[in-house]
Design a protein around this motif. Structure first.
Motif, short mmCIF file in Angstrom:
data_model
loop_
_atom_site.label_atom_id
_atom_site.label_comp_id
_atom_site.label_asym_id
_atom_site.label_seq_id
_atom_site.Cartn_x
_atom_site.Cartn_y
_atom_site.Cartn_z
N MET A 1 30.00 43.49 55.07
CA MET A 1 30.76 42.47 54.36
C MET A 1 30.75 42.80 52.87
O MET A 1 29.70 43.08 52.29
CB MET A 1 30.16 41.08 54.60
CG MET A 1 30.88 39.95 53.87
SD MET A 1 30.29 38.31 54.38
CE MET A 1 28.59 38.36 53.78
N GLN A 2 31.95 42.79 52.25
CA GLN A 2 32.07 42.99 50.82
C GLN A 2 32.44 41.67 50.16
O GLN A 2 33.39 41.00 50.56
CB GLN A 2 33.15 44.02 50.50
CG GLN A 2 32.75 45.45 50.83
CD GLN A 2 33.82 46.42 50.39
OE1 GLN A 2 34.99 46.19 50.61
NE2 GLN A 2 33.42 47.51 49.79
N LEU A 3 31.66 41.29 49.15
CA LEU A 3 31.91 40.02 48.46
C LEU A 3 32.70 40.25 47.18
O LEU A 3 32.46 41.22 46.46
CB LEU A 3 30.57 39.35 48.11
CG LEU A 3 29.69 38.94 49.30
CD1 LEU A 3 28.37 38.38 48.77
CD2 LEU A 3 30.40 37.93 50.16
N VAL A 4 33.65 39.35 46.92
CA VAL A 4 34.40 39.39 45.67
C VAL A 4 34.36 37.99 45.07
O VAL A 4 34.44 36.99 45.77
CB VAL A 4 35.86 39.84 45.88
CG1 VAL A 4 35.92 41.30 46.24
CG2 VAL A 4 36.56 39.01 46.93
N PRO A 5 34.21 37.92 43.73
CA PRO A 5 34.15 36.61 43.07
C PRO A 5 35.53 35.98 42.98
O PRO A 5 36.54 36.66 42.85
CB PRO A 5 33.62 36.96 41.68
CG PRO A 5 34.05 38.37 41.45
CD PRO A 5 34.04 39.04 42.79
N ILE A 6 35.58 34.66 43.04
CA ILE A 6 36.84 33.94 42.88
C ILE A 6 36.68 32.85 41.83
O ILE A 6 35.57 32.43 41.52
CB ILE A 6 37.33 33.32 44.21
CG1 ILE A 6 36.39 32.24 44.71
CG2 ILE A 6 37.53 34.38 45.27
CD1 ILE A 6 36.93 31.45 45.88
N ASP A 23 27.55 32.45 48.13
CA ASP A 23 27.01 32.76 46.81
C ASP A 23 26.97 34.27 46.62
O ASP A 23 27.45 35.03 47.47
CB ASP A 23 25.63 32.12 46.62
CG ASP A 23 24.55 32.72 47.52
OD1 ASP A 23 24.80 33.79 48.14
OD2 ASP A 23 23.47 32.13 47.60
N LYS A 24 26.41 34.73 45.50
CA LYS A 24 26.44 36.15 45.16
C LYS A 24 25.66 37.01 46.15
O LYS A 24 25.87 38.22 46.24
CB LYS A 24 25.89 36.37 43.75
CG LYS A 24 24.47 35.86 43.54
CD LYS A 24 24.05 36.02 42.08
CE LYS A 24 22.68 35.41 41.82
NZ LYS A 24 21.63 35.95 42.67
N ASP A 25 24.75 36.38 46.93
CA ASP A 25 23.96 37.11 47.90
C ASP A 25 24.53 37.02 49.32
O ASP A 25 23.92 37.53 50.27
CB ASP A 25 22.51 36.59 47.90
CG ASP A 25 21.84 36.79 46.55
OD1 ASP A 25 21.99 37.89 45.99
OD2 ASP A 25 21.19 35.84 46.07
N GLY A 50 25.30 31.00 41.14
CA GLY A 50 25.70 32.25 40.49
C GLY A 50 27.16 32.60 40.68
O GLY A 50 27.54 33.77 40.62
N GLY A 51 28.00 31.59 40.88
CA GLY A 51 29.42 31.82 41.08
C GLY A 51 29.84 31.59 42.52
O GLY A 51 29.02 31.28 43.40
N LEU A 52 31.14 31.70 42.76
CA LEU A 52 31.71 31.53 44.09
C LEU A 52 32.24 32.86 44.58
O LEU A 52 32.92 33.57 43.83
CB LEU A 52 32.83 30.49 44.07
CG LEU A 52 32.45 29.09 43.56
CD1 LEU A 52 33.70 28.22 43.49
CD2 LEU A 52 31.39 28.45 44.44
N PHE A 53 31.99 33.18 45.84
CA PHE A 53 32.38 34.47 46.39
C PHE A 53 33.00 34.28 47.77
O PHE A 53 32.70 33.30 48.48
CB PHE A 53 31.17 35.41 46.51
CG PHE A 53 30.58 35.81 45.18
CD1 PHE A 53 30.83 37.07 44.67
CD2 PHE A 53 29.79 34.93 44.45
CE1 PHE A 53 30.29 37.45 43.44
CE2 PHE A 53 29.25 35.30 43.22
CZ PHE A 53 29.51 36.56 42.72
N ILE A 54 33.89 35.21 48.14
CA ILE A 54 34.42 35.27 49.49
C ILE A 54 34.33 36.71 49.99
O ILE A 54 34.18 37.65 49.20
CB ILE A 54 35.89 34.80 49.57
CG1 ILE A 54 36.81 35.72 48.76
CG2 ILE A 54 36.03 33.36 49.13
CD1 ILE A 54 38.29 35.43 48.97
N ASP A 55 34.42 36.86 51.30
CA ASP A 55 34.51 38.20 51.89
C ASP A 55 35.88 38.77 51.55
O ASP A 55 36.89 38.07 51.59
CB ASP A 55 34.35 38.08 53.41
CG ASP A 55 34.27 39.45 54.11
OD1 ASP A 55 34.58 40.47 53.47
OD2 ASP A 55 33.90 39.46 55.30
N VAL A 56 35.93 40.06 51.18
CA VAL A 56 37.20 40.67 50.82
C VAL A 56 38.22 40.56 51.96
O VAL A 56 39.43 40.51 51.73
CB VAL A 56 37.01 42.16 50.42
CG1 VAL A 56 36.65 43.00 51.62
CG2 VAL A 56 38.24 42.70 49.71
#
Length: 411
Positions: A1-6, A23-25, A50-56
């Motif tokens: 899984m690759q996380l990208v910030p939104i 989250d970032k982790d 630490g921000g909001l993230f989703i899977d690419v």
């Protein structure tokens, strides 16, 4: 899984999430379908984790949610400045991932084109238009196949912002034909691009409504459609446009006058080229009330004029983009289903990436076929709705570059 910030701004408050938030982790913050009650709650989630993230892999769902948010703001008659400041942002940090955010760049161009119809200040209108036109022309120069792929795919797959996407597709087709085939001077290509982007400015909102409307046009809508060319001219004049060639092209872009281009004035030549490209793009696009026709059939219909003779403008368009342009779907003689990713030396022999194997199953790897080879020739066009494979535009655009290698599908 690759996380990208939104961005917090790209999430619709009080609506079900179309993707899981992490989250970032990679720890789940909110599952798909969760309704975020307020912006304050969202800011708290973001600050605490630490921000909001989703899977690419969920970037397509993120894109659609963002478009819906922008459209809601337009319907609510929000100020242009407020709409324009709304951020999509799979933020700049996304550049450190191996998959560049081309999908988001095209969303930005769609919104720029859409915002033109809402702009009422002449100085801002011309600034927006110059920026959009320059970017489209640069894209055509640097990555013509990728530009065609993105706009053909968006036209077939997403009816929202129809008017904006349609204008960009017509502008792209026309400038490729004018620049690469007809060898028109640059100042004519500039006028051509601007005319294509603004030809429907007098009915852009109605166009968007009709793309999603299952019923026939109402009497009021039909009146706007019938008068839209002159309405667009009036709108441009109010916005300070005084180029006679530009205004003449917009005024006459639905005229159907067959015959050679050499006997026409510059504005008449541009008008004919836009008319043929406009017809092709309109036939390609889906509507809620009807299915699009196959791209090859749409392209061939612009090849012949009203007297069933070869049309010079239509022939130039076909030579420029091909009978099977990038972004269209085809079935090969070996029963594979593929999407065209690059034009070929011959208008009927493009390069295509395999999506479905001979048994109709999705392929693990998007192998590129050269359809000039007998065993991989194109047998027919395939409608977008018949290809039940989820495509990620940012991944597919990588295949439009020369020397591209096959892309493995995500598990």
């Amino acid at each position: 899984m690759q996380l990208v910030p939104i961005s917090v701004d790209s999430i619709r408050i009080a609506h079900p999430l179309p993707f899981p938030l992490m989250d970032k982790d990679g720890v789940l913050i909110a599952k798909r379908g969760y309704v975020v009650p307020s912006r304050e709650d969202l800011l708290e989630y973001s600050g605490r984790n630490g921000g909001l993230f989703i899977d690419v892999a969920d970037s397509e769902a993120h894109h659609k949610a963002y478009v819906e948010r922008l459209q809601t703001m337009v319907r609510e008659d929000k100020a242009i400045g407020e709409i324009a400041s709304t951020k999509l942002s799979l933020s700049r940090d996304v550049e450190r991932f191996e998959e560049p955010p081309e999908r988001l760049d095209w969303l930005d161009l769609q919104f720029q084109a859409n915002a033109l119809a809402l702009e009422s200040q002449p100085e801002y209108f011309l600034q927006r238009l110059d920026k959009l036109s320059a970017q489209l022309q640069q894209n055509c120069q640097d990555m013509a196949d990728g530009t065609l792929f993105a706009l053909m795919y968006l036209s077939a797959s997403d009816s929202r912002m129809y008017s904006a996407t349609h204008g960009m597709l017509v502008a792209t087709m026309c400038q490729l034909a004018a620049r690469d085939v007809l060898k028109w001077p640059q100042h004519e290509v500039d006028v051509l691009c601007r005319a294509a982007l603004t030809m429907n400015i007098g009915m852009s909102q109605v166009q968007d409504q009709l793309a999603l409307q299952k019923e026939p046009p109402t009497a009021a809508q039909r009146k706007i459609i019938d008068e839209h060319a002159q309405r667009s001219v009036h709108a441009l004049e109010r916005l300070g446009i005084d180029s006679q060639d530009w205004l003449d092209v917009v005024r006459n872009h639905h005229q159907q006058i067959p015959g050679p281009l050499s006997t026409r004035s510059p504005s008449e030549r541009m008008t004919r080229l836009i008319q043929r490209a406009d017809m092709f793009a309109a036939k390609l696009a889906p509507r809620a009330s009807r299915h699009p026709i196959a791209p090859a059939s749409a392209m061939q219909s612009c090849y012949f004029d009203e007297n069933r003779q070869v049309d010079e403008a239509g022939a130039a368009l076909i030579k420029a983009v091909g009978v099977y342009p990038p972004g269209t779907f085809v079935r090969l003689v070996n029963d594979e289903t593929a999407v065209v990713v690059r034009r070929g030396a011959n208008t009927t022999m493009p390069k295509a990436a395999v999506l479905l194997n001979r048994q109709g199953m999705p392929t693990v790897e998007h192998t590129i076929r050269d359809t000039s080879q007998r065993e991989h020739r194109v047998a027919s066009s395939v409608a977008y709705r018949e290809v039940r494979v989820r495509l990620y535009l940012n991944r597919m655009l990588a295949l439009t570059l020369p020397g591209a290698i096959p892309v493995r599908m995500a598990p």
